[in-house]
Design a protein around this motif. Structure first.
Motif, PDB file in Angstrom:
ATOM      1  N   VAL A 283       0.836  -1.201   0.000  1.00  0.00           N
ATOM      2  CA  VAL A 283       0.000   0.000   0.000  1.00  0.00           C
ATOM      3  C   VAL A 283       0.873   1.254   0.000  1.00  0.00           C
ATOM      4  N   ALA A 284       1.966   1.225   0.772  1.00  0.00           N
ATOM      5  CA  ALA A 284       2.866   2.385   0.813  1.00  0.00           C
ATOM      6  C   ALA A 284       3.488   2.633  -0.562  1.00  0.00           C
ATOM      7  N   TRP A 285       3.966   1.561  -1.209  1.00  0.00           N
ATOM      8  CA  TRP A 285       4.538   1.717  -2.543  1.00  0.00           C
ATOM      9  C   TRP A 285       3.490   2.172  -3.553  1.00  0.00           C
ATOM     10  N   TYR A 286       2.286   1.658  -3.427  1.00  0.00           N
ATOM     11  CA  TYR A 286       1.210   2.083  -4.328  1.00  0.00           C
ATOM     12  C   TYR A 286       0.904   3.570  -4.133  1.00  0.00           C
ATOM     13  N   SER A 287       0.920   4.019  -2.880  1.00  0.00           N
ATOM     14  CA  SER A 287       0.663   5.442  -2.611  1.00  0.00           C
ATOM     15  C   SER A 287       1.757   6.313  -3.202  1.00  0.00           C
ATOM     16  N   ILE A 288       3.015   5.873  -3.047  1.00  0.00           N
ATOM     17  CA  ILE A 288       4.136   6.637  -3.605  1.00  0.00           C
ATOM     18  C   ILE A 288       4.044   6.689  -5.128  1.00  0.00           C
ATOM     19  N   MET A 289       3.728   5.550  -5.751  1.00  0.00           N
ATOM     20  CA  MET A 289       3.592   5.520  -7.204  1.00  0.00           C
ATOM     21  C   MET A 289       2.431   6.397  -7.668  1.00  0.00           C
ATOM     22  N   SER A 290       1.320   6.365  -6.925  1.00  0.00           N
ATOM     23  CA  SER A 290       0.173   7.205  -7.290  1.00  0.00           C
ATOM     24  C   SER A 290       0.532   8.682  -7.199  1.00  0.00           C
ATOM     25  N   LEU A 291       1.268   9.048  -6.130  1.00  0.00           N
ATOM     26  CA  LEU A 291       1.698  10.440  -5.977  1.00  0.00           C
ATOM     27  C   LEU A 291       2.632  10.843  -7.105  1.00  0.00           C
ATOM     28  N   GLY A 292       3.573   9.928  -7.465  1.00  0.00           N
ATOM     29  CA  GLY A 292       4.489  10.235  -8.564  1.00  0.00           C
ATOM     30  C   GLY A 292       3.750  10.420  -9.876  1.00  0.00           C
ATOM     31  N   VAL A 293       2.758   9.551 -10.148  1.00  0.00           N
ATOM     32  CA  VAL A 293       1.974   9.679 -11.383  1.00  0.00           C
ATOM     33  C   VAL A 293       1.215  11.000 -11.398  1.00  0.00           C
ATOM     34  N   CYS A 294       0.633  11.372 -10.251  1.00  0.00           N
ATOM     35  CA  CYS A 294      -0.109  12.649 -10.177  1.00  0.00           C
ATOM     36  C   CYS A 294       0.815  13.837 -10.453  1.00  0.00           C
ATOM     37  N   ILE A 295       2.042  13.777  -9.887  1.00  0.00           N
ATOM     38  CA  ILE A 295       2.992  14.880 -10.110  1.00  0.00           C
ATOM     39  C   ILE A 295       3.380  14.956 -11.584  1.00  0.00           C
ATOM     40  N   VAL A 296       3.654  13.805 -12.195  1.00  0.00           N
ATOM     41  CA  VAL A 296       4.026  13.789 -13.620  1.00  0.00           C
ATOM     42  C   VAL A 296       2.884  14.302 -14.483  1.00  0.00           C
ATOM     43  N   VAL A 297       1.662  13.844 -14.208  1.00  0.00           N
ATOM     44  CA  VAL A 297       0.508  14.288 -14.991  1.00  0.00           C
ATOM     45  C   VAL A 297       0.293  15.791 -14.826  1.00  0.00           C
ATOM     46  N   SER A 298       0.453  16.283 -13.598  1.00  0.00           N
ATOM     47  CA  SER A 298       0.292  17.725 -13.372  1.00  0.00           C
ATOM     48  C   SER A 298       1.339  18.524 -14.135  1.00  0.00           C
ATOM     49  N   GLY A 299       2.595  18.019 -14.116  1.00  0.00           N
ATOM     50  CA  GLY A 299       3.654  18.707 -14.861  1.00  0.00           C
ATOM     51  C   GLY A 299       3.374  18.719 -16.350  1.00  0.00           C
ATOM     52  N   VAL A 300       2.899  17.593 -16.911  1.00  0.00           N
ATOM     53  CA  VAL A 300       2.574  17.527 -18.330  1.00  0.00           C
ATOM     54  C   VAL A 300       1.440  18.483 -18.668  1.00  0.00           C
ATOM     55  N   GLN A 301       0.434  18.575 -17.801  1.00  0.00           N
ATOM     56  CA  GLN A 301      -0.688  19.488 -18.039  1.00  0.00           C
ATOM     57  C   GLN A 301      -0.216  20.945 -18.032  1.00  0.00           C
ATOM     58  N   VAL A 302       0.643  21.288 -17.055  1.00  0.00           N
ATOM     59  CA  VAL A 302       1.160  22.664 -17.001  1.00  0.00           C
ATOM     60  C   VAL A 302       1.967  22.977 -18.257  1.00  0.00           C
ATOM     61  N   TRP A 303       2.812  22.019 -18.670  1.00  0.00           N
ATOM     62  CA  TRP A 303       3.626  22.233 -19.880  1.00  0.00           C
ATOM     63  C   TRP A 303       2.731  22.370 -21.112  1.00  0.00           C
ATOM     64  N   HIS A 304       1.696  21.562 -21.214  1.00  0.00           N
ATOM     65  CA  HIS A 304       0.789  21.613 -22.356  1.00  0.00           C
ATOM     66  C   HIS A 304       0.030  22.941 -22.377  1.00  0.00           C
ATOM     67  N   LEU A 305      -0.457  23.374 -21.229  1.00  0.00           N
ATOM     68  CA  LEU A 305      -1.184  24.648 -21.174  1.00  0.00           C
ATOM     69  C   LEU A 305      -0.257  25.816 -21.501  1.00  0.00           C
ATOM     70  N   LYS A 306       0.981  25.745 -21.049  1.00  0.00           N
ATOM     71  CA  LYS A 306       1.928  26.826 -21.332  1.00  0.00           C
ATOM     72  C   LYS A 306       2.183  26.941 -22.826  1.00  0.00           C
ATOM     73  N   ARG A 307       2.395  25.793 -23.490  1.00  0.00           N
ATOM     74  CA  ARG A 307       2.607  25.815 -24.936  1.00  0.00           C
ATOM     75  C   ARG A 307       1.357  26.312 -25.665  1.00  0.00           C
TER      76      ARG A 307
END
Length: 217
Positions: free
Chosen positions: A185-209
């Motif tokens: 569960v701890a590893w799943y939470s860390i992976m979920s947080l990492g995916v959320c951060i990556v998705v947020s970064g991609v969204q910010v980059w896409h909106l900026k472009r």
């Protein structure tokens, strides 16, 4: 005198308690099952390895001229067939467990039921020390009276000790499973947080472009 009486009381009370506990461990309670005309009813018990199991079953009917017959099947935790009887009104099964887990005894009414109603079955299920033939032990070891009761008490203590060891083992297994689950569960939470951060970064980059192409920024 009062002090001597108190000492005797302190010694006899634990012995009396242990004796009562032994009697309760040896005496087994009967199980009653009401079997429907169609369908199966089962009883199960979690038993550890290397334990003697002894059970008697009998069909109880008010009409002694037409006693319905039943079928019985007993299986081990891994599905091994330990007892299988058909078209019987009474019987007995006895075995020594070689697997730890739930042992299942299933009963159902076969086609020989003139009344067509429920069938009552009495089951006397004994395990461990309760299934031991103390009369044979007494004859073999030439035990009488207090010696036999002390022998029963010794058997009860051994059974309790083995049961405590079994429970300790089960507790360790459950704790290991719980720790593995918490780790996953701890590893799943860390992976979920990492995916959320990556998705947020991609969204910010896409909106900026997007805004840069529209010359809004």
């Amino acid at each position: 005198m009062a002090k001597s009486a108190n000492v005797r009381g302190e010694v006899l009370f634990p012995l009396f308690f242990a004796f009562c506990f032994t009697i309760n461990a040896i005496v087994s309670d009967a199980i009653w099952l009401n079997l429907p005309a169609t369908g199966t009813k089962c009883v199960s018990e979690e038993i550890q390895n290397n334990v003697v199991v002894l059970a008697d079953y009998v069909v109880v009917s008010d009409d002694h001229s037409h006693i319905p017959t039943i079928s019985v099947k007993v299986t081990s935790p891994y599905g091994n067939n330990l007892h299988n009887r058909e078209n019987v009104t009474y019987g007995q099964f006895a075995f020594t467990t070689h697997e730890a887990g739930n042992y299942l005894a299933c009963f159902w009414v076969d086609g020989h039921n003139p009344g067509g109603g429920d069938v009552s079955v009495n089951i006397d299920w004994k395990t461990g020390i309760a299934a031991k033939d103390w009369e044979s032990v007494a004859r073999k070891e030439k035990l009488e009276g207090v010696e036999l009761e002390l022998r029963k008490l010794e058997g009860a203590v051994e059974a309790i000790h083995e049961n405590l060891l079994y429970l300790k083992t089960k507790e360790a297994e459950m704790r290991e499973v719980s720790e593995k689950t918490n780790s996953r569960v701890a590893w799943y939470s860390i992976m979920s947080l990492g995916v959320c951060i990556v998705v947020s970064g991609v969204q910010v980059w896409h909106l900026k472009r997007f805004f840069q192409k529209k010359k809004l920024i």
